[in-house]
Design a protein around this motif. Structure first.
Motif, short mmCIF file in Angstrom:
data_model
loop_
_atom_site.label_atom_id
_atom_site.label_comp_id
_atom_site.label_asym_id
_atom_site.label_seq_id
_atom_site.Cartn_x
_atom_site.Cartn_y
_atom_site.Cartn_z
N PHE A 172 -2.14 -8.06 -12.41
CA PHE A 172 -1.71 -7.52 -11.12
C PHE A 172 -2.42 -8.31 -10.01
O PHE A 172 -3.65 -8.45 -10.04
CB PHE A 172 -2.08 -6.03 -10.98
N ASP A 173 -1.66 -8.79 -9.04
CA ASP A 173 -2.22 -9.46 -7.88
C ASP A 173 -2.67 -8.39 -6.89
O ASP A 173 -1.83 -7.61 -6.39
CB ASP A 173 -1.17 -10.37 -7.24
N VAL A 174 -3.96 -8.32 -6.62
CA VAL A 174 -4.52 -7.26 -5.77
C VAL A 174 -5.12 -7.88 -4.51
O VAL A 174 -5.92 -8.81 -4.61
CB VAL A 174 -5.60 -6.44 -6.52
N ARG A 175 -4.70 -7.35 -3.36
CA ARG A 175 -5.28 -7.78 -2.09
C ARG A 175 -5.76 -6.55 -1.32
O ARG A 175 -5.06 -5.53 -1.28
CB ARG A 175 -4.25 -8.55 -1.26
N ASP A 219 2.36 8.02 -9.81
CA ASP A 219 2.59 6.84 -8.97
C ASP A 219 1.27 6.07 -8.87
O ASP A 219 0.22 6.67 -8.60
CB ASP A 219 3.06 7.30 -7.59
N LEU A 220 1.32 4.75 -9.07
CA LEU A 220 0.09 3.95 -9.06
C LEU A 220 -0.59 4.00 -7.69
O LEU A 220 -1.82 4.08 -7.62
CB LEU A 220 0.39 2.50 -9.46
N GLY A 221 0.16 4.00 -6.61
CA GLY A 221 -0.44 4.08 -5.28
C GLY A 221 -1.19 5.38 -5.07
O GLY A 221 -2.30 5.39 -4.52
N VAL A 246 1.94 -0.57 -2.15
CA VAL A 246 1.17 -0.67 -0.91
C VAL A 246 0.58 0.70 -0.66
O VAL A 246 1.30 1.69 -0.55
CB VAL A 246 2.06 -1.07 0.29
N GLN A 247 -0.75 0.76 -0.60
CA GLN A 247 -1.42 2.02 -0.32
C GLN A 247 -2.31 1.81 0.90
O GLN A 247 -3.18 0.94 0.88
CB GLN A 247 -2.25 2.47 -1.52
N LEU A 248 -2.06 2.59 1.94
CA LEU A 248 -2.90 2.54 3.13
C LEU A 248 -3.82 3.75 3.11
O LEU A 248 -3.37 4.87 2.91
CB LEU A 248 -2.05 2.56 4.40
N LEU A 249 -5.11 3.49 3.34
CA LEU A 249 -6.11 4.55 3.33
C LEU A 249 -6.93 4.51 4.61
O LEU A 249 -7.00 3.48 5.28
CB LEU A 249 -7.04 4.38 2.13
N ASP A 250 -7.57 5.61 4.91
CA ASP A 250 -8.51 5.68 6.01
C ASP A 250 -9.75 4.88 5.62
O ASP A 250 -10.50 5.29 4.73
CB ASP A 250 -8.86 7.15 6.29
N ALA A 251 -9.95 3.74 6.27
CA ALA A 251 -11.07 2.86 5.90
C ALA A 251 -12.43 3.47 6.21
O ALA A 251 -13.45 2.99 5.70
CB ALA A 251 -10.92 1.52 6.61
N ILE A 277 -0.78 -4.27 -4.23
CA ILE A 277 -0.72 -4.64 -5.65
C ILE A 277 0.64 -5.28 -5.85
O ILE A 277 1.67 -4.63 -5.67
CB ILE A 277 -0.91 -3.41 -6.56
N ASN A 278 0.64 -6.56 -6.19
CA ASN A 278 1.87 -7.35 -6.31
C ASN A 278 2.69 -7.29 -5.02
O ASN A 278 3.92 -7.32 -5.06
CB ASN A 278 2.71 -6.89 -7.51
N GLY A 279 2.01 -7.18 -3.89
CA GLY A 279 2.70 -7.14 -2.60
C GLY A 279 3.10 -8.54 -2.15
O GLY A 279 2.54 -9.53 -2.58
N ASN A 280 4.07 -8.58 -1.26
CA ASN A 280 4.56 -9.87 -0.77
C ASN A 280 4.03 -10.15 0.64
O ASN A 280 3.45 -9.29 1.29
CB ASN A 280 6.09 -9.92 -0.83
N ASN A 281 4.26 -11.38 1.09
CA ASN A 281 3.75 -11.79 2.40
C ASN A 281 4.45 -11.08 3.55
O ASN A 281 3.89 -10.97 4.64
CB ASN A 281 3.86 -13.30 2.56
N LYS A 282 5.67 -10.58 3.33
CA LYS A 282 6.36 -9.83 4.39
C LYS A 282 5.56 -8.58 4.75
O LYS A 282 5.50 -8.19 5.92
CB LYS A 282 7.78 -9.43 3.95
N ILE A 283 4.96 -7.96 3.77
CA ILE A 283 4.15 -6.75 4.01
C ILE A 283 2.92 -7.12 4.84
O ILE A 283 2.58 -6.44 5.81
CB ILE A 283 3.73 -6.09 2.68
N ILE A 284 2.26 -8.21 4.47
CA ILE A 284 1.07 -8.65 5.20
C ILE A 284 1.44 -9.03 6.64
O ILE A 284 0.74 -8.67 7.59
CB ILE A 284 0.38 -9.80 4.47
N ASP A 285 2.56 -9.74 6.80
CA ASP A 285 3.01 -10.11 8.14
C ASP A 285 3.28 -8.87 8.99
O ASP A 285 2.91 -8.82 10.17
CB ASP A 285 4.27 -10.99 8.07
#
Length: 167
Positions: A6-9, A72-74, A38-43, A108-116
């Motif tokens: 799994f590609d994790v960022r 669900d993995l997220g 894609v999981q967003l958490l309170d940092a 996890i296995n996210g693409n660059n569109k998500i990061i953009d």
């Protein structure tokens, strides 16, 4: 980083969440494949990247073994990051909220569109992933003896590991 194929960022952001539902819907539309998470958490409840990587690793292993707490993995990642078994409590502790937030984005296995998309919507700031002792003491109910003896990140990782043992 790659964990079990799994590609994790893990990325930190600051910004304003106008609508949790709209944000999640937008991200869902960008994911592009079934194994993307894609999981967003309170940092503010994150003790460092090692904390998140450990939670992701434990989540993936739990799914491999069939002893995951969520379907669900997220959601499993949120549970593990919060060191909780109850989904509602995990989201109360680390979930998204409307308004100004520090965000931990886990892809996890996210693409660059998500990061953009995240870079356009929020300000990139990995410093929000550094431990803030007062937040962690409150969120994880840390004891003074623990805090005086161990790093915050190590204490939280220990709590995550105990989820499987205490189950």
């Amino acid at each position: 980083m790659v964990i079990d194929d799994f590609d994790v960022r893990i990325l930190g952001f600051t910004g304003v969440v106008d609508s949790v539902d709209d944000l999640l819907s937008d991200l869902d539309g960008l994911s592009g494949n079934d194994d993307s998470v894609v999981q967003l958490l309170d940092a503010d409840g994150i003790a460092g990247k090692k904390h998140v990587l450990h939670a992701v690793n434990q989540s993936i292993l739990a799914f491999d073994r069939g002893d995951n707490f969520a379907n669900d993995l997220g959601v499993e990642v949120c549970l593990r990051c919060s060191a909780q078994r109850q989904i509602s409590k995990a989201f109360r502790l680390l979930g998204l909220k409307k308004g100004k937030m520090n965000l931990c984005a886990i892809l996890i296995n996210g693409n660059n569109k998500i990061i953009d998309y995240l870079n356009d919507k929020f300000e990139r700031n990995d410093d929000v992933l550094l431990p803030v002792s007062s937040n962690l003491i409150n969120i994880f109910d840390l004891m003074p003896e623990e805090c005086n003896s161990y790093a915050y990140e190590d204490i939280v990782i220990d709590r995550i590991s105990k989820l499987a043992v205490d189950y």
